[in-house]
Structure formats: C-alpha cells, structure tokens
Design a protein around this motif. Structure first.
Motif, PDB file in Angstrom:
ATOM      1  N   LYS E  87       0.824  -1.209   0.000  1.00  0.00           N
ATOM      2  CA  LYS E  87       0.000   0.000   0.000  1.00  0.00           C
ATOM      3  C   LYS E  87       0.862   1.265   0.000  1.00  0.00           C
ATOM      4  O   LYS E  87       0.493   2.296  -0.537  1.00  0.00           O
ATOM      5  CB  LYS E  87      -0.906   0.005   1.246  1.00  0.00           C
ATOM      6  N   GLN E  88       1.989   1.200   0.693  1.00  0.00           N
ATOM      7  CA  GLN E  88       2.919   2.341   0.724  1.00  0.00           C
ATOM      8  C   GLN E  88       2.272   3.639   1.204  1.00  0.00           C
ATOM      9  O   GLN E  88       2.596   4.721   0.712  1.00  0.00           O
ATOM     10  CB  GLN E  88       3.529   2.568  -0.668  1.00  0.00           C
ATOM     11  N   TRP E  89       1.364   3.488   2.163  1.00  0.00           N
ATOM     12  CA  TRP E  89       0.715   4.696   2.672  1.00  0.00           C
ATOM     13  C   TRP E  89       1.688   5.562   3.468  1.00  0.00           C
ATOM     14  O   TRP E  89       1.531   6.768   3.550  1.00  0.00           O
ATOM     15  CB  TRP E  89      -0.514   4.307   3.516  1.00  0.00           C
ATOM     16  N   ASN E  90       2.679   4.930   4.055  1.00  0.00           N
ATOM     17  CA  ASN E  90       3.657   5.736   4.790  1.00  0.00           C
ATOM     18  C   ASN E  90       4.460   6.640   3.843  1.00  0.00           C
ATOM     19  O   ASN E  90       4.851   7.743   4.216  1.00  0.00           O
ATOM     20  CB  ASN E  90       4.588   4.862   5.631  1.00  0.00           C
ATOM     21  N   ALA E  92       3.252   8.070   1.090  1.00  0.00           N
ATOM     22  CA  ALA E  92       2.375   9.205   0.790  1.00  0.00           C
ATOM     23  C   ALA E  92       2.206  10.099   2.015  1.00  0.00           C
ATOM     24  O   ALA E  92       2.078  11.323   1.894  1.00  0.00           O
ATOM     25  CB  ALA E  92       1.013   8.695   0.315  1.00  0.00           C
ATOM     26  N   PHE E  93       2.220   9.482   3.188  1.00  0.00           N
ATOM     27  CA  PHE E  93       2.144  10.255   4.434  1.00  0.00           C
ATOM     28  C   PHE E  93       3.383  11.139   4.583  1.00  0.00           C
ATOM     29  O   PHE E  93       3.277  12.323   4.924  1.00  0.00           O
ATOM     30  CB  PHE E  93       2.014   9.276   5.605  1.00  0.00           C
TER      31      PHE E  93
END
Lengths: 153, 153, 153, 153, 153, 153, 153, 153
Positions: E87-90, E92-93
């Motif tokens: 997901k690699q949300w970190n 984008a965060f």
C-alpha cells in the motif's frame, strides 16, 4: 548528530547511564543544571537576595529558563524522566513545551506512574522504563541496530 | 555555543566588560555598529546624500537593520542595556522584537529606570544592574557555576 | 471577546466560581471534560476495551487531547489550577504547551505549592491564589476596572 | 473590519480624536488601559501588595501584558504614539513586538523626535504627525478615498 | 551542502543508485531504517512485547517516527519513491508532511502510478521515473550542469 | 558568516562584481543557475521533452525552484537586481518571497525603474544603483567600516 | 464550533453517516468534491483539454488542492478514511499534511489495514473502525457525553 | 466563505467580471485601491509632499502596503492578473508573497506571457486566461459544479 535534551528528575544517575551507554554514537546531550542547591539559588546568588521566597524562586527560575529554553528548542529529541519523589511539575512543564514545539518526546518512568502520566505519554513517541531502553532507542534511531538482547525475546 | 546579542547603549564600556569577563566561555557575541557617527551616516555615505534629515536617517536605519535583524534572530540570548542618556527607543524596540521572537531576554539598567522599564523587565528572564552580573549569568547558564562572591552572601 | 481556557484540577468548584464571577463580561470559557470517570474511560467506551491499562489510558488520553489541544490553541488566556491532591502532571503539561504557544498564562494555586511550581509561575503573566482574583484580572483586562476591595488596601 | 491597536502615550486625547474621526469606517479599536493609576497598581490591587517597588511593578506589568499581547497579536494595524514626556520605553517595546509579528506599523510623533525614532520609523509603513493623518490613512486603506484637503496641495 | 531525505519503498536498490550516482556532489543523504524486520519490530524489541499486533505496530511506528520526523524536517529536498508492491501509505504520508513543511518534494514512480499519485505529483517540484533522473536533478541544482545525454535529445 | 542570495538579472556581470568586491569578507554567496539555456531547458533535458511549451517551461521552473527556494530560505540577505531588458517577473517574484519570509531585502536597479519598482523598494531595507554599493553595504554590515570615498562627500 | 474535515475514500456513504449522526452538535463539516468524474476532469473542463493524461491530471489536482488545502488548514479535526479499493495515496497525503500542520487527526479504517497504516495511525489521536465511532468521539469532545451503548461494556 | 484577493493589473474590467460572475457564491473579494492616481499620490496627499519622486513613491507604497498585506494575509485564494502594459512588478511581488505565505495562487494572463511568467505559474495551483475561468474555478471549489460549457468538450 542527534541533539538530545535530558529533562526532569535530578536525584538519580539516569543521565549518566544514558550518556555512558551512548558512547560512540553521534549524539550531543544537554540538560538542566543538576546541582539542586545551585539551581535553587542561582538567581539570588547573582542578582541579589530577596526577602520573599516567592521572588527568590522567580529570580532563579528565570535564570534557569535561559538554559532550559535553549536546550529544548535546540533539541531533536527531548527525554523527560519522572522519578519517585517530589511534584516534578517542571518535568511535565518541559514535556508540554517539547510537545507544543513538535519535538520528538520520550518519557521515562516506572509503571507506577502510568495512569498519572497518561496525557504526557500520549504525546510521546516512546515510553521507556529504564535509561538503557533510551540508549537502545537512540542507537536504533541513528544506526538501525536492535539490541542483542531483545525485550520481546 | 551560546549566541548572545548585546543591544542598546553605546557610550560606555559595558560590552567590553562582558566580552572580557566571558573569556573562556563558549559564547559568541554580536551587536550593532557602535561607532555613533558611522551608524548615523552609513546610509548616506554609501547610497548618497539626502536633503531631508528624515530620509537621511531612514537610509541609515534601513542599513543598520540588516545587521540588527540578523543579530537578534540568530541569538539565543539578547541583552539590552539602558544607560543614562538619550531616549534609547531603539533599545526598547530591539527588546520588543526579541520578546516577540521568543528570545531569552536579559535587561541591564540602573535602579533609577525600574519604573519606566517595567514592561520591558516583565518580558525578561533576568534584570541585571551590572555587566558583571550578565557575565555571571552566562557562566551559570553554560556551566552551572555560581560566582565565588555571591550577591546574597 | 476574550477566550479563556480553564485547565487543571477538576475536584473543586473553582471553574464554576470563575464562570459565575465573570458573568456580564465578554468572555468565553472552555476547559476539559470534568467528569473524571468519563474522562478516564472515553477511549475504551467508544473505541473498545483494552486488556492493558496502559493502552486503555492511551486511548482515552488521545481522545481528550482533541478537546484540550483545540481549547488551548484557541485561547487568549490559559488559566491552570493546581489543587491539593494527585500528581496533576497533565496540568503542568498543559501549562508547558500554553507557554510554548505564547498564550497568556495565569497560574492558580495555594502558597504551599510556590516552590514546586516556580518554573511554571515564572512562565506566567500572573499567579493567583483564588478564583476571585482570576475574575478580577479578567475584568481588569477587559474593562480597566479595579476591584472595589483592593488586595493592597 | 480593520482591527487597529492604539499603543503608547496616554496623557493627551489622541486616541479619542482617532476614534471620533474614524466614525462610520469599518474599524475596531483596541488599546491599553489608559487610567495611569489603575495601570500602575492593578497587579497589587488584585494580587496583593509588595514591599519592593520592583515587584509591585512586575505584578502590574504582567497583568497589563495580558491585554497588550492580545491587542497587538489580534491587530491588523498597530499605531504607536510617542509624546513629549517620559521615557515611553513601553511604546517602543510595543512597536518592536508589532514589527517582529509582521503587523502594519504606523508611528505617530512630532518632528522633534525624528532622529531618536529613526529605527522605529524605518520599521513602519507610515509616519504621521497628527491623529487626523492616521484617520485619513485608515479611510484611504478601507475605501481608497483621499482627504478633501490634501497635504500636498 | 544539500540535505536530501530518501523516503518510501525499501525493497529495491533505488537509494543505493542515487547515493552512488551523487558521489562527488555536496549532498548528505538520510532516510528511514531500511531493514524491514528491524523497522517492524524495533518498538517491541526495545520496549517489550505486546499481545496485540496493533500496539506492537504502534510502538514501532512511534520509534521510527523519531528518525523520520528529524530526517524530513532537516531536509532541503525530500524524494519519495513509490514502488510496485504494498500500500505504501507511509510514503504518501511522508510526502504530505514534506509538502506541508514547505520542503522541495521530488516524487519517483513509474508511469503506471500517474493517475493514483496525481495529488502527490501536483505538490511536487519534479516527478521522475528513474533514480538516475534524481541524480541528474541534484547535480543540476547544485552545479547547473545538464546531463551529457539529454532526455529531450 | 553572512549568507547572501543574488537574485534577478543574468545578462550582465553584476554578480561577479559583487563577489569580487566582497573578497575577504565573511560572506557566502548563492544564486540561481545563470546559464540561460540550461535554466530554460533543465526540466526537459532531465525529465523528458514536452510538446507543449507551457509544460516544457513548467518542468524547468519546478526544477529551478528547488535551487531558488533553498537559496532564499537559507539567506540572511537577498539582493534582487532588475536590469534593462525582459519582464523579469521572476525577480519581483523572488523579492516577494524574500519579503514574506522576513529576509533583509536589497534592491538593485537604475533610477529609470524607480516608479515601477516602488512597491518592491518599499519592502527593502536598502535600494542601490550599483553593485559596488552592495559591496559597501555588506562590508559595513559585517565590519562597521564606511567606504573611503563617501557618496555624500 | 468544531470544524471537521472529512478526507479520503469517496465510494461509500461514511460521510453521510457522520454528518447525519452529528446532527444537533455544533460541528461544521467540510471535505473534497466527492463526484469522482468531476474531481478528475475539473481542470480540463475549465482550463482546457490536455493531450497528455499526466498534465490533464495535474490541472485537476491543482484545482482540487485549492479546496483541500483550505479545508485542512481551517479544520480543528481531520478525519481520514481508508476504504477497501484503490491506492488512496491522496488520503495518506492529506493525513501527512494534517499531521505536519498540528491538526487533530482521526483515522478511520477496517482492521485489515492496521499494519499498512501503522505510521498514519501512530500520528493520530484516535483510530476508529466505524463512522458511528467518529460521531461518538465528536459528541464526547464537544459535550463530554459517552455513548449509551459503550464499546467496553 | 472563501476569501479571494484580486491582485495586479488595474486598467481593464477583469475584477468586475469576476465579482459579477461570482454573484451568489459564498465569496468575499478584496483587492488594492484601483484608482491609479489616488494609489500613486496617497502618501503625499495625507502625509505631505516630497521633493524627491523616490520618497514620494515610498510614502505611497508604504500606505498601500497596509491594505495589500492585510488583503493577502487574510485571503484563502490570491488571483494575480498580468495585463499587456507596464512592468507590473508589483503583481509579481504580490504573487511571491502569496506563494511564500502558502496561499492558493491563481495566475491570470494571456498566452503571450507564458514564458516570462513560468516561475510564477509554477508556483500557482491554476493558470487561467480569462476572468470567466476564474469564476468557474471558484464555483467548482465551493460547490463541485463544473461549467455547463466545458472547455474540453
């Protein structure tokens, strides 16, 4: 270089243990004057005695704030230690300043203070019980290395 | 290293006494141009004469502000000295800037100015009467050492 | 309108006395949830129970911080009350945040806490002993009126 | 609505003349407590007498700072008036705060103070000699209208 | 010296390629701990095991945030790489933090992610597809030199 | 060390004259890439050609902004030069950024541009006509020395 | 009034459920344009078509950022929802911005995303699984009332 | 309510067209004084004539800056229009201030200025050619509605 401010309790050797444990790491430590008598009397000793204890304390607190403010504002990480004695409101006050300034906050205290410190802990990035854990965190943050003896082993 | 800006009165040797007294401490001092004539005329001397004294002063004040602004913004501690002569509004103006920027403010003046300076003093972390007290505070802030001859002895 | 956040001790009626005393003044008061049980359990009650007391407390503290942060950041004046019981580290933590955010800080406590609170008091613009003094200060700040019965009479 | 803080000299009617002249404009004025005695004694009158004049003044200055800080921080424009008497260091201190906070600063003083105020004037967007000029500036800023009787006519 | 933080994907050698390519340039690179297991377990390994996976993760994320926050806040340029997996949300965060802090943001991803990353790309000063392009940009920013083999040739 | 960013016109030797004149002073100069062709094409040369000139320019401007933003944000003094040709809107844009960031702004232009630059000049601490005047100002700011040949002699 | 920005997933009715549940509370909600097609095409529809999909997206993302930036900067609380589909990098990007701006962050997602969102969750003051929990938190923050049916009952 | 500042060119009716087009939307517009003569002479007309044109302009620019600074700092969106005549450096200066303050920037100009404005455009969230496009963007940002006649149809 990681700049670490060691705030709070001044009656045990926790600062020494962290500084010694972090030997070899690229860390610069700072903290308050830990000589209790000097810290209490610095204002009057330099600027003159006060009859009222309240203003005696005010003079000293103002002078100590020059050091504290610079230390906290210049830090990457602020470690705040709560011990067993005294009210230690200045430690919590430092923690509040560090949080509002966006500093990475580490709180260090025994499990008996968990409930009383819940607001402070919730503002922290880590809550440790021993100085050695603080050292291990500094080492991990700087080098990525985990301790040989893991706490979750 | 502690960065200290010495603002205000330029007609006595208070800056020299602080700098000399702080020898050996990890302090870097900064301050305004203290050559009164140069400070007044710098704008016109470089950018050209003005017929109106108001604009003559404006040019100089702008140029001096380059130095002052950098000095105050880069300081950990701003010491502002009020002497006996002149209006010294620029000293109070510097103090206001330092306070608004969250700098640690030390005010230095004789007891005869206490009432007139009450707002400035209230924004300060310490109010001293002599340059030697400023030196003692810098030493305490950096090393924790109190003066051998205490003012409250 | 003056926005005043009333932080700290929740076991006496000091907030009520201030709010009642300030009736008619252009003040809006805010403060934490003062229902002790709700404040402790809010996190678990809404987001689910935790086996560990530490994480139970964390959930609650996070939720309360939404209210506290907004209240302090939106305030002109933060009044922090220290009472007789408990550690009250959250009160000192709030005071530290208020100071770092440049809020006008008023500290309210009995004389027995003067020494322990000296750092907090030194960051405050006023130190009061009674809620009525806080009301008188708010009235003075807003209207310039001094109390009919002066404390220095 | 334009928020204007009127700082400085409190012994002439300059504030009244500005407020009266600005009638009908969308301006909200604020300023310090202008009752000199109340302003000097407010701290002691509410929080208790002090033997030392220095701490008497400190208490009052702290309390007045609650009003001043809020007034300046909430203003769009800060007008600072320097009159003929007293040191007026608090006026210059307010001007320094306003400048550091990025407020639009208007300085109001007679031509005899031009040289002494050159640093303050250089930080201002306008330097006026009369309250009526301040009114004309507020009207121009809000409506674009120039005065019927022009100063350069 | 240009301080560059390399955020995001940790499963390919893109960081190594940038660091190697930038040899000889006045750049200092920083980034997260890229040992996936250590990064996941650091909190528990140092501060003790948690029964709940959620709190296990929280402890680790807090500790990693000490490094990340310092790295991003200290950077001139933040490069965020989005890879093919997870997901690699970190990532984008981190990009959101960098943007809000006013850092120069470079996003690095393949063309297949263009639509999904349009908000992140729009906040960036450059969008690259290869680590070599990042190196060329760093060289241009520091020296003004364009690559010998131009992409628009 | 004084950090000076030299912004604006790139077709005459004004930067060289300032750098040469300031030899021996504790100044570090920075500025944009002054190779006009490289500056225009850097985006496309590294990140790939664009059919539309608008997006060609956008890519280059983004890349140049990495350098400009860092240069201006890191500067104590921003000197902006307006020459005789072109629109030079980027110079005025840089000046606006510098002003909003609270940098000390020096504007450098011939007398023919005084009216067109009045808003920019009014935000500056000094307005010079020649590079030599800029050097003299830097020398004065750092050392207090006035030029041997005074402009008001 | 509490200002709440609802960021993230736009394909389920979670926003409606929060808005409906919060009826009667002093809350103002804001959020992105949730019409997916309009959100994708707004840039081109108003400013003209682009041949390249990349620049088509850039135009739209820029326009949407006007709304998003204002919404997040003006919010007291930012709720970010992660759903089951798509990359949702813009949601994580919004969360990063909110965190860096010091906003109170609430993250809303199912337990399957806990590990992937651990960095985002660690920056949040609360992590919820249902819109109803968000409503209960808003009610508690504003009124101190706990839900009738407690999650820890 | 969306606060929009309309900066730049004052010789065509673009402001009127935007204000008229936005009727019914929750927008508040602000902008500079658009009476060219009044804008040029306001300083002298109120504060007195100057012999030198340079100081005449300085007085006016200072006064106009009170309005401009307040308008830009209070805005959510800053629209800057570049027309066909004059240097318009004040427009680019306003754009630079808006960018540095983190305002949402919309640039409005004809295609002939694309290259000269590339740095300004790159800092903007949207670049429009007509006032009507600005209106459509404001409507979309506030309501999510696209224009009936799409530019990409």
């Amino acid at each position: 270089m990681l700049k670490v401010y060691l705030s709070g309790e001044i009656h045990t050797d926790w600062r020494d243990r962290i500084v010694a444990g972090a030997e070899g790491l690229d860390v610069r430590f700072d903290g308050p004057v830990t000589d209790h008598a000097a810290s209490d009397d610095c204002g009057a000793a330099i600027l003159g005695a006060e009859e009222s204890r309240f203003w005696h304390d005010r003079k000293g607190a103002g002078l100590n704030a020059i050091r504290t403010r610079r230390g906290i504002e210049g830090a990457d990480v602020v470690v705040v230690r709560f011990g067993d004695k005294y009210k230690q409101w200045n430690a919590a006050f430092d923690a509040g300043q560090a949080a509002a300034l966006g500093k990475s906050l580490i709180v260090l205290h025994g499990p008996e203070h968990q409930h009383a410190l819940k607001e402070v802990d919730a503002a922290a990035l880590a809550v440790a019980e021993t100085p050695e854990q603080v050292v291990q965190m500094l080492r991990y943050v700087l080098t990525g290395a985990l301790p040989e003896t893991r706490a979750d082993a």
